[in-house]
Design an enzyme around this catalytic site. Sequence first.
Site, PDB file in Angstrom:
ATOM      1  N   GLY A  72     -40.821 -21.506   1.166  1.00 24.38           N
ATOM      2  CA  GLY A  72     -40.582 -20.067   1.149  1.00 24.38           C
ATOM      3  C   GLY A  72     -41.414 -19.312   0.142  1.00 24.38           C
ATOM      4  O   GLY A  72     -41.009 -18.256  -0.360  1.00 24.38           O
TER       5      GLY A  72
ATOM      6  N   CYS B  10     -47.319 -16.028   7.410  1.00 23.34           N
ATOM      7  CA  CYS B  10     -46.130 -15.352   6.878  1.00 23.34           C
ATOM      8  C   CYS B  10     -45.530 -14.430   7.935  1.00 23.34           C
ATOM      9  O   CYS B  10     -46.235 -13.869   8.775  1.00 23.34           O
ATOM     10  CB  CYS B  10     -46.496 -14.511   5.659  1.00 23.34           C
TER      11      CYS B  10
ATOM     12  N   GLY C  18     -53.618 -33.591   7.239  1.00 25.46           N
ATOM     13  CA  GLY C  18     -53.481 -35.038   7.335  1.00 25.46           C
ATOM     14  C   GLY C  18     -54.553 -35.852   6.657  1.00 25.46           C
ATOM     15  O   GLY C  18     -54.684 -37.051   6.916  1.00 25.46           O
TER      16      GLY C  18
END
Length: 305
Positions: free
Chosen positions: A74, A132, A246
């Site tokens: 967040g 966002c 990754g």
Amino acid sequence: MSKVNTTVHLSGLTMKNPVTTGSGTFGSGLEMKDYVDLTKLGAITVKGTTLEARPGNISPRIAETPAGILNSIGLENPGVDVFIKYILPQVAKYETPIIVNIAGSSVEDYGEISSILDLEENVAALEINISCPNVKNGGMAFGTNPQTAYDAIHQVRKNTSKPIFAKLSPNVTDIVEMAKVAEKAGADGLSLINTLLGMAIDIKKKRPVLGNVMGGLSGPAIKPVALRMVYQVSQAVNLPIIGQGGIVCWEDAVEFLLAGATAVSVGTGNFLEPDTTMKVAEGIEQYLNDNGYSDVNEIIGLAWR
């Protein structure tokens, strides 16, 4: 091992080697200084920064998956003013380019924070987090809609002379379209990719594991998706790409360079081994030596060139 050139240039941003850090996985860099020689990184990409301080989402915020992690932090951060006053001067001492990841809840937020950071000589570039939610558009993420993505990126472009890199969301139908939008809006480069949207459920509690229900999936599980997107986008736009998603070893990084990325970013790999960035940088140089290359730029995009 003979000396090879590992310097890369990304539209105004010069990196001594093509390795930076995934925003949100390396803090400001200071948290990792006991494990990583910050002077040897190509750049330090700091965690997401907003205009005002944010407390972040309710916990749990992280859930492990079989081949990665889900996170729903967040954007917890102290705000841009605290970052500039207390954190930036400390990170700048290492004389490694600093990329500041910025986020906002409105187009105006992006413009204001970029204008503030434009005044800071120790900020080398801005990375625009467009994953966002846009509070003025029903909470839809900026990066999932071509028009809102354009608006956010263009607003940053109007408010800074620094290089800007749009961090694109993979949660779209056509990543190439979004890359072209970012290019048209004035981005100097792209960061590919941000996390994939996912979730986990606790079968004992019969409830979602994350406090915010859904979060971003990162780690080895998303590498094939990220690599495919870098491969596609690098052939469709004339912008340098920071490939990510990754990368946990130097072999992963080389794949991204071959796919068309000019630089790479290590994210979840930092949680596995704090010195992953160093191993990746050393591994890339060794690969170049072993294969007879004198310059890292020789291998960028070789998978399709």
